[in-house]
Design a protein around this motif. Sequence first.
Motif, mmCIF file in Angstrom:
data_model
loop_
_atom_site.group_PDB
_atom_site.id
_atom_site.type_symbol
_atom_site.label_atom_id
_atom_site.label_comp_id
_atom_site.label_asym_id
_atom_site.label_seq_id
_atom_site.Cartn_x
_atom_site.Cartn_y
_atom_site.Cartn_z
ATOM 1 N N VAL A 111 0.703 -1.151 0.072
ATOM 2 C CA VAL A 111 0.030 0.018 0.025
ATOM 3 C C VAL A 111 0.789 1.305 -0.111
ATOM 4 O O VAL A 111 0.637 2.155 -0.686
ATOM 5 N N PRO A 112 1.972 1.272 0.887
ATOM 6 C CA PRO A 112 2.673 2.638 0.795
ATOM 7 C C PRO A 112 3.315 2.952 -0.620
ATOM 8 O O PRO A 112 3.379 4.173 -1.012
ATOM 9 N N ALA A 113 3.924 1.899 -1.352
ATOM 10 C CA ALA A 113 4.282 2.145 -2.629
ATOM 11 C C ALA A 113 3.302 2.499 -3.494
ATOM 12 O O ALA A 113 3.677 3.532 -4.352
ATOM 13 N N LEU A 118 0.800 6.902 -6.943
ATOM 14 C CA LEU A 118 -0.520 7.738 -7.180
ATOM 15 C C LEU A 118 -0.338 9.181 -6.673
ATOM 16 O O LEU A 118 -0.799 10.251 -7.211
ATOM 17 N N GLY A 119 0.405 9.438 -5.699
ATOM 18 C CA GLY A 119 1.037 10.901 -5.280
ATOM 19 C C GLY A 119 1.556 11.362 -6.247
ATOM 20 O O GLY A 119 1.462 12.805 -6.476
ATOM 21 N N ALA A 120 2.622 10.742 -6.736
ATOM 22 C CA ALA A 120 3.523 11.290 -7.754
ATOM 23 C C ALA A 120 2.682 11.857 -8.838
ATOM 24 O O ALA A 120 2.825 12.875 -9.509
ATOM 25 N N THR A 121 1.663 10.933 -9.283
ATOM 26 C CA THR A 121 0.865 11.237 -10.673
ATOM 27 C C THR A 121 -0.006 12.474 -10.357
ATOM 28 O O THR A 121 -0.080 13.244 -11.013
ATOM 29 N N LEU A 122 -0.654 12.562 -9.077
ATOM 30 C CA LEU A 122 -1.382 13.468 -8.743
ATOM 31 C C LEU A 122 -0.782 14.847 -8.775
ATOM 32 O O LEU A 122 -1.318 15.835 -9.347
ATOM 33 N N GLY A 123 0.395 14.819 -7.798
ATOM 34 C CA GLY A 123 1.566 15.938 -7.840
ATOM 35 C C GLY A 123 1.610 16.628 -9.299
ATOM 36 O O GLY A 123 1.557 17.721 -9.492
#
Length: 220
Positions: A111-113, A118-123
Amino acid sequence: MHGPNASNLLDSLDALTQAALLQGFHRRQLIEGELLGSPNSKRDSVFIVHSGRIRVFLAFEDKEYTLTFLEAGGIYSTHSQAYVQAVRPSEVLMGDTAQMTATLRSLPSAVPAIIRVLGATLGNCMRIIEDLAFRDVEGRLARFLDGMLVRKGRPYQDSLRLELDLNTEDIARLLGTTRQTVSSLLNRMAREGILSRVGNGVFDIHDAERLRARSQVFAG
């Protein structure tokens, strides 16, 4: 100047975790231009890019706005309100969303990975939206090059060498403009001594400070 690649899920997992996560996934080959998802898609799948490049974009009438490019290790879904299209021959690993959700319940270590990817994509999406709203095309180009320089730049003679696996058309799509405009702005930066074009997608940045300063100018 290289940092960890937060956008590659496959590289973030050990072999056993990766194998467990991908149970039930199947490989799918995509030709250039093939759509994997669209706003009206009925498919409810998750996919991970194994190779190639996938473009995620919005389309309104005759305008298209690229949100991000997904490369090896990127993860996305087919049921967002965006178009998902291969911009070059690609291979993806496809899985059912419900099945992946069930797998993650018994595989919390993954989950953390996934969240980081997803956070990098959203950013990246948020930066593009901000640029479209507040920067002119030259500012968007300078900010894009400055960001890539931080991630991929390396010392080369008296400059910084930046090698991008993107052509002028790809950059134009990310910036919401035309290939001709990007080419014209790159030529202007070259005349001003900020950079030089070594080859297709390869630049030598001679004045990183001026490039960064230009990236921080907002449209009036």
